[in-house]
Design a protein around this motif. Sequence first.
Motif, PDB file in Angstrom:
ATOM      1  N   ILE A 149      45.047  28.213  13.918  1.00 34.89           N
ATOM      2  CA  ILE A 149      45.043  28.036  15.362  1.00 34.89           C
ATOM      3  C   ILE A 149      46.083  28.973  15.963  1.00 34.89           C
ATOM      4  O   ILE A 149      47.241  28.997  15.526  1.00 34.89           O
ATOM      5  N   TRP A 197      36.654  30.028  20.009  1.00 34.11           N
ATOM      6  CA  TRP A 197      36.602  30.057  18.546  1.00 34.11           C
ATOM      7  C   TRP A 197      36.223  31.457  18.108  1.00 34.11           C
ATOM      8  O   TRP A 197      35.495  32.174  18.801  1.00 34.11           O
ATOM      9  N   ALA A 247      37.795  20.310  20.527  1.00 37.36           N
ATOM     10  CA  ALA A 247      37.768  21.209  19.371  1.00 37.36           C
ATOM     11  C   ALA A 247      37.524  20.438  18.083  1.00 37.36           C
ATOM     12  O   ALA A 247      36.789  20.895  17.191  1.00 37.36           O
ATOM     13  N   LEU A 298      40.824  29.156  15.988  1.00 33.24           N
ATOM     14  CA  LEU A 298      40.756  28.651  17.349  1.00 33.24           C
ATOM     15  C   LEU A 298      41.860  29.300  18.168  1.00 33.24           C
ATOM     16  O   LEU A 298      43.002  29.384  17.713  1.00 33.24           O
ATOM     17  N   TYR A 346      38.414  26.533  25.259  1.00 29.79           N
ATOM     18  CA  TYR A 346      39.096  27.241  24.182  1.00 29.79           C
ATOM     19  C   TYR A 346      38.127  28.261  23.606  1.00 29.79           C
ATOM     20  O   TYR A 346      36.923  28.238  23.895  1.00 29.79           O
ATOM     21  N   PRO A 396      39.250  24.413  11.681  1.00 32.29           N
ATOM     22  CA  PRO A 396      39.535  25.845  11.606  1.00 32.29           C
ATOM     23  C   PRO A 396      40.497  26.125  10.453  1.00 32.29           C
ATOM     24  O   PRO A 396      41.132  25.212   9.924  1.00 32.29           O
ATOM     25  N   SER A 427      34.408  22.149  16.568  1.00 34.60           N
ATOM     26  CA  SER A 427      34.814  23.373  15.849  1.00 34.60           C
ATOM     27  C   SER A 427      35.824  23.052  14.755  1.00 34.60           C
ATOM     28  O   SER A 427      36.843  23.739  14.633  1.00 34.60           O
ATOM     29  N   TRP A 428      35.550  22.063  13.963  1.00 33.47           N
ATOM     30  CA  TRP A 428      36.563  21.595  13.013  1.00 33.47           C
ATOM     31  C   TRP A 428      36.027  21.602  11.597  1.00 33.47           C
ATOM     32  O   TRP A 428      34.849  21.312  11.393  1.00 33.47           O
TER      33      TRP A 428
END
Length: 276
Positions: free
Chosen positions: A61, A246, A51, A20, A244, A58, A55-56
């Motif tokens: 970060i 990814w 996030a 991320l 953000y 990652p 999108s978890w």
Amino acid sequence: MKKANVFSSAHCEPSSIKVLQLTDMHLMASVDDQLVGVNTEESFLSILSLAQQQSWPPDLIFLTGDLSQDGSIQSYQRLIEHLKKLGIPCYVLPGNHDTSSTLTSLFSTPPVMYQPFLHHKQWLFAFLNSETPGEEGGTLNEQEVANLQQEIDAHPAKHVLICLHHQLKPVGSQWLDSMCVANPASLLYLIENNPSVQGIIHGHVHQSFSSTIAGSPVYSTPSTCFQFKPFSQEFAIDNIAPGYRWLSLTPNGGIHTDVIRLATTPNNLDQNSAGY
């Protein structure tokens, strides 16, 4: 309806590195402080929440500069505490509102670090400092570029992602492009002469932008607070939500990426602001 986790979708190989990129948080000494009408702390925390929904988790970060607006110790300490709670290795670099010496002092303990290089699986990540004391524009340290070349030479099988704050090439906004990296030649030469460089990511421009340098993709990422209007000749705030980026980095050097934004712009955004 909740969107599918981007890291679970078909383009993300199980062995890929999931990253991320968060940038241009502009946190301040007080949690109540605002910038162009935006509470930057609240907006940053909203992006972290987004996030975590989409999108978890990652693997890494990256925070690519302007972590703080005022350079206050309080703003950096709160950022560190927010990031520690995530349980994910985080790597920062300075923007024009930060100072590298402060980041070196404060971001020195895992899981939140400021360091020049990171090796992770088949990839080498370079975190370059483009901060220029007292200036909004960027300047690269030639020794850092030389060190990157040495690191590439020492690990020829690694794919390389270069991370910095300022843009290396114009994004099409006259006022922003007056603050590009002022001395890009050595880094451009490195990119052009090292096929292992697979991509470049940066912040600073508060917008999503993509281009290429010597065939390698270049990506900028929205700020976690307010956005600059693309292709504007003078300072202009855009009425678009924070976000953000990814990235899914494959073992063979491929990069899959996209930007995810909040559903709405921050409350009280002042689009008529003449500066920040």
